[in-house]
Design an enzyme around this catalytic site. Structure first.
Site, PDB file in Angstrom:
ATOM      1  N   ASP A   1     -20.724  24.025  32.232  1.00  0.00           N
ATOM      2  CA  ASP A   1     -21.093  22.849  31.401  1.00  0.00           C
ATOM      3  C   ASP A   1     -20.139  23.047  30.211  1.00  0.00           C
ATOM      4  OD1 ASP A   1     -22.609  24.799  30.115  1.00  0.00           O
ATOM      5  OD2 ASP A   1     -24.591  23.546  30.308  1.00  0.00           O
ATOM      6  N   SER A   2     -19.532  23.863  29.792  1.00  0.00           N
ATOM      7  CA  SER A   2     -18.422  23.753  28.663  1.00  0.00           C
ATOM      8  C   SER A   2     -17.647  22.965  28.941  1.00  0.00           C
ATOM      9  CB  SER A   2     -18.004  25.288  28.394  1.00  0.00           C
ATOM     10  OG  SER A   2     -17.631  25.826  29.778  1.00  0.00           O
TER      11      SER A   2
ATOM     12  N   ASP B   1     -22.923  25.354  36.857  1.00  0.00           N
ATOM     13  CA  ASP B   1     -23.749  25.044  35.859  1.00  0.00           C
ATOM     14  C   ASP B   1     -24.345  23.929  36.214  1.00  0.00           C
ATOM     15  OD1 ASP B   1     -23.971  27.150  33.845  1.00  0.00           O
ATOM     16  OD2 ASP B   1     -22.461  26.200  32.602  1.00  0.00           O
TER      17      ASP B   1
ATOM     18  N   LYS C   1     -26.193  28.195  38.302  1.00  0.00           N
ATOM     19  CA  LYS C   1     -26.581  28.835  37.093  1.00  0.00           C
ATOM     20  C   LYS C   1     -27.489  28.038  36.288  1.00  0.00           C
ATOM     21  CE  LYS C   1     -23.586  30.084  33.547  1.00  0.00           C
ATOM     22  NZ  LYS C   1     -23.922  29.414  32.416  1.00  0.00           N
TER      23      LYS C   1
ATOM     24  N   GLU D   1     -30.121  28.112  32.596  1.00  0.00           N
ATOM     25  CA  GLU D   1     -30.294  28.838  31.214  1.00  0.00           C
ATOM     26  C   GLU D   1     -31.773  28.944  31.114  1.00  0.00           C
ATOM     27  OE1 GLU D   1     -28.311  26.685  28.016  1.00  0.00           O
ATOM     28  OE2 GLU D   1     -26.173  26.894  28.779  1.00  0.00           O
TER      29      GLU D   1
ATOM     30  N   GLU E   1     -25.086  36.050  26.917  1.00  0.00           N
ATOM     31  CA  GLU E   1     -24.246  35.418  26.014  1.00  0.00           C
ATOM     32  C   GLU E   1     -24.606  35.808  24.620  1.00  0.00           C
ATOM     33  OE1 GLU E   1     -23.334  31.330  26.531  1.00  0.00           O
ATOM     34  OE2 GLU E   1     -21.873  31.363  24.755  1.00  0.00           O
TER      35      GLU E   1
HETATM   36  O1  KIV Z   1     -20.366  26.636  30.260  1.00  0.00           O
HETATM   37  C1  KIV Z   1     -20.003  27.700  30.245  1.00  0.00           C
HETATM   38  O2  KIV Z   1     -18.811  27.834  30.084  1.00  0.00           O
HETATM   39  C2  KIV Z   1     -20.583  29.024  29.942  1.00  0.00           C
HETATM   40  C3  KIV Z   1     -20.214  30.426  29.820  1.00  0.00           C
HETATM   41  C4  KIV Z   1     -19.863  30.409  28.378  1.00  0.00           C
HETATM   42  C5  KIV Z   1     -20.850  31.422  30.295  1.00  0.00           C
HETATM   43  O3  KIV Z   1     -21.917  28.857  30.519  1.00  0.00           O
END
Ligand code: KIV
Length: 276
Positions: A56-57, A95, A125, A127, A194
């Site tokens: 989600d980056s 994510d 994934k 969080e 992280e």
């Molecule tokens: O969204 C992302 O890029 C991440 C990484 C920083 C692990 O969750």
């Protein structure tokens, strides 16, 4: 493709969660990077990356938001579909975006099912630890592999207030270890840690049997992940201590664009061979 002398798994035709577990058992480090589009994902896969995270980056590096919170489920699925189309070997993890799994495990399951069905990805994934366990359980019960994410969890940035290193105090460190055990017991296939102290990451990696992937968590983990645009030097503003830049693409791209502008303006481009 990856050279056989640096990986015992070079001949694996498709990386699965079981292959990652084998890598941990055989002490082979797992290499993971983010990707959000077909062209980049194709290059990463051809180079032999083990895991691609449709992170989600994307909210930051693709859409220009200042946090990961605004990206939507539809937008994540769009990125995931583009990535999956490019992949032959890597495991693709997507994510789950902010607001699609917290506090409502039924919604979490529906969101995860949409990601898997519409993108063809291999896993999701999410969080958090104890507070999202019900969602983890429900998603796993549908046969969807789940990766956890502890330590600095960017979707909680408004609770933390800053992006500084997490779990430096004993209480938070203990909770992180407890959460890692809970995620393992629930059936997660791996956990991202992280921006936490290297010693704490080493402890978790020693205690937990599933693969632990670090970002800013030191070398004593089972693998590493970086944001592609950061490690290629496309993003410039972001330079935490843990980031190794393998290229300075921002300068190279701008240099190429400047050359193109000059060539167009001076009618150097197109030349005789570049026309019909
Ligand atoms: O969204 C992302 O890029 C991440 C990484 C920083 C692990 O969750």
């Amino acid at each position: 493709m990856i050279e056989p002398n640096i990986s015992k798994f070079a001949n694996v035709t498709k990386v699965t969660t079981h292959v990652l577990q084998e890598m941990k058992l055989k002490d082979e480090k797992i290499a993971m990077l983010t990707a959000y589009d077909y062209s980049m994902a194709r290059l990463l896969d051809k180079a032999g990356i083990d895991v691609i995270l449709v992170g989600d980056s994307a909210s930051n590096v693709m859409a220009g938001h200042t946090s990961t919170l605004p990206i939507t489920l539809n937008e994540m699925i769009y990125h995931a579909v583009s990535v999956v189309r490019a992949i032959k070997r890597a495991l693709v993890v997507v994510d789950m975006p902010f607001g699609t799994y917290q506090g409502n495990s039924k919604e979490a399951l529906n969101s995860a099912i949409r990601i898997m069905k519409e993108s063809g990805a291999d896993a999701v994934k999410i969080e958090g630890g104890k507070e999202i366990l019900e969602s983890v359980d429900r998603i796993l019960s549908a046969g969807i592999p789940v990766m956890g994410h502890l330590g600095l969890t960017p979707q909680s940035i408004h609770k933390f207030g800053t992006y500084v290193v997490r779990a430096t105090e004993e209480k938070e460190a203990n909770k992180l270890v407890e959460d890692a055990h809970l995620l393992e017991r629930a059936g997660c296939f791996g956990i991202v840690l992280e921006k936490i102290p290297a010693k704490l990451a080493e402890k978790v990696t020693g205690e937990i049997k599933i693969p632990i992937i670090g970002i800013g968590a030191g070398p004593h983990v089972d693998g590493q992940v970086l944001v592609l645009h950061d490690m290629l030097g496309i993003t410039q503003e972001f330079s935490p201590r843990f980031l190794r830049r393998y290229h300075n693409l921002s300068e190279e791209i701008q240099g190429s664009v400047k050359s193109y502008i000059r060539d167009v303006k001076t009618v150097d481009f197109p030349n005789e061979r570049e026309q019909y």
